[in-house]
Motif scaffolding. Structure first.
Motif, PDB file in Angstrom:
ATOM      1  N   ALA A 270      -8.596   5.779  -6.066  1.00  0.00           N
ATOM      2  CA  ALA A 270      -7.284   5.045  -5.828  1.00  0.00           C
ATOM      3  C   ALA A 270      -7.072   4.116  -7.086  1.00  0.00           C
ATOM      4  O   ALA A 270      -7.714   4.262  -8.116  1.00  0.00           O
ATOM      5  CB  ALA A 270      -7.619   3.912  -4.638  1.00  0.00           C
TER       6      ALA A 270
ATOM      7  N   THR B 198       0.931  -3.449  -6.025  1.00  0.00           N
ATOM      8  CA  THR B 198       0.792  -2.114  -5.222  1.00  0.00           C
ATOM      9  C   THR B 198      -0.780  -1.554  -5.608  1.00  0.00           C
ATOM     10  O   THR B 198      -1.427  -1.612  -6.496  1.00  0.00           O
ATOM     11  CB  THR B 198       1.478  -0.993  -6.087  1.00  0.00           C
ATOM     12  OG1 THR B 198       2.927  -1.244  -6.279  1.00  0.00           O
ATOM     13  CG2 THR B 198       1.616   0.314  -5.307  1.00  0.00           C
TER      14      THR B 198
ATOM     15  N   ARG C  87      -2.526   1.800  -4.564  1.00  0.00           N
ATOM     16  CA  ARG C  87      -2.125   3.137  -4.253  1.00  0.00           C
ATOM     17  C   ARG C  87      -3.494   3.914  -3.818  1.00  0.00           C
ATOM     18  O   ARG C  87      -4.725   3.863  -4.247  1.00  0.00           O
ATOM     19  CB  ARG C  87      -1.517   4.098  -5.339  1.00  0.00           C
ATOM     20  CG  ARG C  87      -0.183   3.679  -5.891  1.00  0.00           C
ATOM     21  CD  ARG C  87       0.356   4.274  -6.723  1.00  0.00           C
ATOM     22  NE  ARG C  87      -0.571   4.674  -8.005  1.00  0.00           N
ATOM     23  CZ  ARG C  87      -0.082   5.540  -8.865  1.00  0.00           C
ATOM     24  NH1 ARG C  87       1.207   6.175  -8.848  1.00  0.00           N
ATOM     25  NH2 ARG C  87      -0.794   5.867  -9.636  1.00  0.00           N
TER      26      ARG C  87
ATOM     27  N   GLU D  98      -9.979  -2.021  -5.052  1.00  0.00           N
ATOM     28  CA  GLU D  98      -8.780  -2.110  -5.137  1.00  0.00           C
ATOM     29  C   GLU D  98      -8.022  -3.376  -4.985  1.00  0.00           C
ATOM     30  O   GLU D  98      -7.191  -4.015  -5.962  1.00  0.00           O
ATOM     31  CB  GLU D  98      -7.971  -1.027  -4.812  1.00  0.00           C
ATOM     32  CG  GLU D  98      -8.287   0.238  -5.101  1.00  0.00           C
ATOM     33  CD  GLU D  98      -8.448   0.573  -6.660  1.00  0.00           C
ATOM     34  OE1 GLU D  98      -7.873  -0.007  -7.467  1.00  0.00           O
ATOM     35  OE2 GLU D  98      -9.466   1.259  -7.064  1.00  0.00           O
TER      36      GLU D  98
ATOM     37  N   VAL E 162       0.944  -1.179  -0.012  1.00  0.00           N
ATOM     38  CA  VAL E 162       0.132  -0.101  -0.012  1.00  0.00           C
ATOM     39  C   VAL E 162       0.879   1.150  -0.070  1.00  0.00           C
ATOM     40  O   VAL E 162       1.723   1.388   0.913  1.00  0.00           O
ATOM     41  CB  VAL E 162      -0.967   0.057   1.224  1.00  0.00           C
ATOM     42  CG1 VAL E 162      -1.847   1.477   1.248  1.00  0.00           C
ATOM     43  CG2 VAL E 162      -1.702  -1.313   1.237  1.00  0.00           C
ATOM     44  N   GLU E 163       0.648   2.111  -0.950  1.00  0.00           N
ATOM     45  CA  GLU E 163       1.360   3.344  -0.862  1.00  0.00           C
ATOM     46  C   GLU E 163       0.499   4.626  -1.169  1.00  0.00           C
ATOM     47  O   GLU E 163      -0.454   4.426  -1.641  1.00  0.00           O
ATOM     48  CB  GLU E 163       2.293   3.324  -2.372  1.00  0.00           C
ATOM     49  CG  GLU E 163       3.436   2.181  -2.473  1.00  0.00           C
ATOM     50  CD  GLU E 163       4.225   2.024  -3.520  1.00  0.00           C
ATOM     51  OE1 GLU E 163       3.996   2.683  -4.529  1.00  0.00           O
ATOM     52  OE2 GLU E 163       5.342   1.354  -3.503  1.00  0.00           O
ATOM     53  N   ARG E 164       1.104   5.770  -0.940  1.00  0.00           N
ATOM     54  CA  ARG E 164       0.134   7.000  -1.197  1.00  0.00           C
ATOM     55  C   ARG E 164      -0.094   7.153  -2.729  1.00  0.00           C
ATOM     56  O   ARG E 164       0.763   6.999  -3.408  1.00  0.00           O
ATOM     57  CB  ARG E 164       0.926   8.062  -0.514  1.00  0.00           C
ATOM     58  CG  ARG E 164       1.120   7.889   0.753  1.00  0.00           C
ATOM     59  CD  ARG E 164       0.195   9.361   1.468  1.00  0.00           C
ATOM     60  NE  ARG E 164       0.693   9.143   2.801  1.00  0.00           N
ATOM     61  CZ  ARG E 164      -0.129   9.035   3.819  1.00  0.00           C
ATOM     62  NH1 ARG E 164      -1.239   9.219   3.509  1.00  0.00           N
ATOM     63  NH2 ARG E 164       0.219   9.072   5.026  1.00  0.00           N
ATOM     64  N   LEU E 165      -1.359   7.408  -2.915  1.00  0.00           N
ATOM     65  CA  LEU E 165      -1.421   7.883  -4.515  1.00  0.00           C
ATOM     66  C   LEU E 165      -1.013   9.425  -4.574  1.00  0.00           C
ATOM     67  O   LEU E 165      -1.101  10.373  -3.409  1.00  0.00           O
ATOM     68  CB  LEU E 165      -3.194   8.057  -4.427  1.00  0.00           C
ATOM     69  CG  LEU E 165      -3.786   8.388  -5.758  1.00  0.00           C
ATOM     70  CD1 LEU E 165      -3.699   7.222  -6.783  1.00  0.00           C
ATOM     71  CD2 LEU E 165      -5.296   8.689  -5.729  1.00  0.00           C
TER      72      LEU E 165
END
Length: 144
Positions: A61, A67, A69, A82, A49-52
């Protein structure tokens, strides 16, 4: 490949899912939720999980096999959406988009984690004109 169900799916989510699920997931909690769902489905190596990126203003998202995001917070149904993308995309990027295999996995996640009635939600999806591949597994991409 055209994503023929995308706009119908988004309209269905706006009508049938979003109004009935007000729960929000904060970014710090998202990885633990993804890891737990991935494990409960019997899968190894959950997506990270990463920042969009801030510039991504046209989407809530996005996800691929490796990944997911997201912004600082996300509706829980959207995180499930997602996760379903991650589960229906191969390591080399081949994706079902919002196709019938994706729909099967996504509906299973909605039923399991939002406790929606499986029969009702599948009938509603069919009425919305969305195709579902009943034989799709949760282990990445499956042709239907």
């Amino acid at each position: 490949m055209a994503d023929r169900q995308r706009s119908r799916l988004y309209a269905w989510e706006d009508r049938a899912i979003s109004p009935h699920d007000a729960s929000i997931i904060a970014f710090p909690a998202a990885q633990g939720i993804v890891d737990a769902i991935w494990s409960e489905m019997g899968l190894l190596y959950p997506p990270r999980v990463e920042r969009l990126p801030f510039q991504a203003r046209c989407r809530i998202a996005d996800a691929d096999r490796l990944t997911i995001r997201m912004p600082q917070t996300i509706p829980s149904w959207c995180l499930l959406h997602e996760i379903a993308h991650a589960m229906t995309t191969t390591f080399d990027g081949h994706s079902d988009g919002h196709g019938s295999a994706f729909m099967n996995v996504y509906l299973d996640l909605l039923v399991r984690y939002l406790r929606l009635n499986a029969v009702d939600v599948r009938l509603d999806v069919v009425r919305a004109g969305l195709k579902i591949c009943s034989g799709a597994s949760k282990a990445f991409f499956v042709d239907c």
